[in-house]
Enzyme design. Sequence first.
Site, PDB file in Angstrom:
ATOM      1  N   ARG A 150       0.862  -1.223   0.042  1.00  0.00           N
ATOM      2  CA  ARG A 150       0.116   0.186  -0.056  1.00  0.00           C
ATOM      3  C   ARG A 150       0.717   1.182   0.064  1.00  0.00           C
ATOM      4  NH1 ARG A 150      -1.946   1.034   4.288  1.00  0.00           N
ATOM      5  NH2 ARG A 150      -1.469  -0.811   5.517  1.00  0.00           N
TER       6      ARG A 150
ATOM      7  N   TYR B  73      -1.498  -3.714  -6.657  1.00  0.00           N
ATOM      8  CA  TYR B  73      -1.210  -4.480  -5.533  1.00  0.00           C
ATOM      9  C   TYR B  73      -1.946  -4.245  -4.262  1.00  0.00           C
ATOM     10  CZ  TYR B  73       2.274  -7.189  -3.069  1.00  0.00           C
ATOM     11  OH  TYR B  73       2.743  -8.379  -2.347  1.00  0.00           O
TER      12      TYR B  73
ATOM     13  N   LYS C 235      -9.237  -2.319   2.197  1.00  0.00           N
ATOM     14  CA  LYS C 235      -9.097  -1.113   3.123  1.00  0.00           C
ATOM     15  C   LYS C 235     -10.127   0.172   2.474  1.00  0.00           C
ATOM     16  CE  LYS C 235      -5.558  -3.447   5.281  1.00  0.00           C
ATOM     17  NZ  LYS C 235      -5.931  -4.078   6.475  1.00  0.00           N
TER      18      LYS C 235
ATOM     19  N   HIS D  78     -10.345  -2.364  12.264  1.00  0.00           N
ATOM     20  CA  HIS D  78      -9.127  -3.004  11.743  1.00  0.00           C
ATOM     21  C   HIS D  78      -9.004  -4.277  12.471  1.00  0.00           C
ATOM     22  CE1 HIS D  78      -4.765  -2.878  10.351  1.00  0.00           C
ATOM     23  NE2 HIS D  78      -5.498  -3.915   9.585  1.00  0.00           N
TER      24      HIS D  78
ATOM     25  N   SER E 270       0.250  -3.162  12.300  1.00  0.00           N
ATOM     26  CA  SER E 270       0.847  -4.110  11.333  1.00  0.00           C
ATOM     27  C   SER E 270       2.213  -4.561  12.125  1.00  0.00           C
ATOM     28  CB  SER E 270       1.284  -3.604  10.056  1.00  0.00           C
ATOM     29  OG  SER E 270       2.043  -2.439  10.041  1.00  0.00           O
TER      30      SER E 270
ATOM     31  N   CYS F 112       2.160  -6.904  14.284  1.00  0.00           N
ATOM     32  CA  CYS F 112       1.982  -7.377  15.646  1.00  0.00           C
ATOM     33  C   CYS F 112       1.202  -9.078  15.581  1.00  0.00           C
ATOM     34  CB  CYS F 112       1.115  -6.497  16.312  1.00  0.00           C
ATOM     35  SG  CYS F 112       1.946  -5.106  16.746  1.00  0.00           S
TER      36      CYS F 112
ATOM     37  N   ASP G  70      -8.708  -9.539   9.603  1.00  0.00           N
ATOM     38  CA  ASP G  70      -8.384  -8.296   9.379  1.00  0.00           C
ATOM     39  C   ASP G  70      -9.384  -7.215   9.551  1.00  0.00           C
ATOM     40  OD1 ASP G  70      -6.070  -6.508   8.443  1.00  0.00           O
ATOM     41  OD2 ASP G  70      -7.347  -6.438   6.453  1.00  0.00           O
TER      42      ASP G  70
ATOM     43  N   ARG H 157       2.674 -11.676  -0.489  1.00  0.00           N
ATOM     44  CA  ARG H 157       1.565 -12.147   0.334  1.00  0.00           C
ATOM     45  C   ARG H 157       0.963 -13.430  -0.385  1.00  0.00           C
ATOM     46  NH1 ARG H 157      -1.047  -8.178   3.803  1.00  0.00           N
ATOM     47  NH2 ARG H 157       0.447  -6.741   4.058  1.00  0.00           N
TER      48      ARG H 157
HETATM   49  O1  SAT Z   1      -2.234  -4.449   0.910  1.00  0.00           O
HETATM   50  S1  SAT Z   1      -3.465  -4.532   2.066  1.00  0.00           S
HETATM   51  O2  SAT Z   1      -3.915  -3.211   2.324  1.00  0.00           O
HETATM   52  O3  SAT Z   1      -4.321  -5.379   1.723  1.00  0.00           O
HETATM   53  C1  SAT Z   1      -2.605  -5.209   3.512  1.00  0.00           C
HETATM   54  C2  SAT Z   1      -1.978  -4.231   4.315  1.00  0.00           C
HETATM   55  O4  SAT Z   1      -1.102  -3.345   3.756  1.00  0.00           O
HETATM   56  O5  SAT Z   1      -2.486  -4.025   5.585  1.00  0.00           O
HETATM   57 MN    MN Z   2      -4.726  -5.054   8.017  1.00  0.00          MN
END
Ligand code: SAT
Ligand code: MN
Length: 584
Positions: free
Chosen positions: A53, A195, A204, A224, A246, A248, A271, A364
């Site tokens: 992201r 991506y 998100k 989240h 993130s 954790c 998530d 991923r």
């Molecule tokens: O790429 S995502 O937003 O799905 C995962 C992340 O970065 O938290």
């Molecule tokens: Mn997330």
Amino acid sequence: MTRPDAIEWCDGSKAEYDRLMKQMADSGLAIPLNPEKRPGCYLFRSDASDVARVENRTYIAARSQEEAGPTNNWIDPDGLKETMKELYEGCMKGRTMYVIPFCMGPVGSDIARIGIEITDSPYVVANMHIMTRVGSKVLKALGEDGEFIPALHSIGKPLAEGEHDHGKWPCAPLDKKYISHFPEERTIWSFGSGYGGNALLGKKCLSLRIASVIARDEGWMAEHMLILSVINPAGRKKYIVAAFPSACGKTNLAMIIPTIPGWKVETIGDDIAWMKLGRDGRLYAINPETGFFGVAPGTSLESNPNAMKSLESDSIFTNTALTADGDVWWEGIGYEAPGKLIDWNGNEWEAGKAEKPASHPNARFTVAAAKCPAVAAEWEDPAGVPISAILFGGRRPDTIPLIHQARNWNHGVFMGSIVGSRITTAALDLKAGTVRRDPFAMLPFCGYNMGDYFRHWVDLGTRTQAGKLPEIFYVNWFRKTADDNWLWPGYRENSRVLKWVFERCDGEGKAEETPIGFVPALDAIDRPADVSAADMAELLAVDREGWLNEIESIRSEHYPKFGDRLPEVLIDELDGLEDRLKKM
Ligand code: SAT
Ligand code: MN
């Protein structure tokens, strides 16, 4: 505007998925993995500029900057639309436009939301098939005049007459990427990236940034958070949600296999949680997604056996390494790289010789939730599951104990508002060793002014009877000793903490009232073999000096950011905590 060569409506069928995958394999974009090792699996390698992201290219284009608030990138919506329309003009030339009707949440659930994503990326279509409910059933639910959230996406790489990608991941350069949200119009425009969260717009963009705005207006919560259930040896079940920044271990906790005999955990989501008060006054949660888009590196049979089992077939891998026999490999998979690999850039890679990791740190996997051996039978219940406890947490080597429980709802909201992780490497504007605050783990995902978001949490506490609200806890698996060793083993042993949470929600579980809230009695949590009684005492101690420093940092650096949008009651909580500590 985008002028694609063809338009396809996605029906969400397996035939459609297989056809797109074959097409991407034929063009060289997808690498089919060895069917003997990973049946139905594919590997993709993205462009080096398109691996995560892009928060600095993510915008909340609200009418006013005040509405977007101090923690979001704000941009004037009219100007942004002009810029983006120019980029969108002819951007799908030479490509097919896919129209993806999708539903976040079980189709027909009164908390579910429908979106329509328009994209020129067949990779996005395939991932949306796994992560959301796609196709004809959604169109049927939408009917002639149903409401939906428009989500326009383009990778931003039109093809000239006779031009081909030649198997290369198409995208636009970084300065042309835009991940834009128009909260008043409840609309998403994304350009230039293929991506993850930049491109799978149900995740998100819709389920957090736009949904948080809708939730504020309609009185529910878009968070989240992972959702799991804990089942005690007597077979009683309680549901817990948890929000961590993130890195954790949210996905690991969501799929944890307890070390305590007789106890069981089942997965609902890893998530995102949408939560709504039920008619009985309790808070109910659904997972709006249908899959996991998880970080591969570090995932192993040790850290997350349920994820590893889910990934044995029918999964998409992005930016992992490829083995000579057509399997995937990543750092922390639990075994040595089997000989020479092809790294995520497509180059030869040899353990010990290569300078860089074989798989990208943000590589991923995409896999259907239904494939997880621990998934709960009720994971798609349209009514959701009743939540007994909310956990907040962060990576804090000191100060914050292994677990403590809020005194009441507002104290719990205070805990959520101060979530953060201590950073080990200097980044952006922060020195190594400072705490990066990530309130409610929503910093990059709240679609409006975060001060108002805090107030929305406070308000929730006034809308039902106190006894019906979830109990709130703060966990910290990441405590270290003065000589930099872990005080707590983490991973599967975290189930011991979940057990105490379960007991506290029943009004049991031994606890001591301290200035920071309720802390387990020294013998309330069974110790793992490698945790001594002294370690446990350190893990549960109230660090008076540490907390006073914490309060100082919240008062002088964190809370002032929110100006007069910060709810007064949070200052009261901060003052109250300070008073109690000073009397200690
Ligand atoms: O790429 S995502 O937003 O799905 C995962 C992340 O970065 O938290
Ligand atoms: Mn997330």
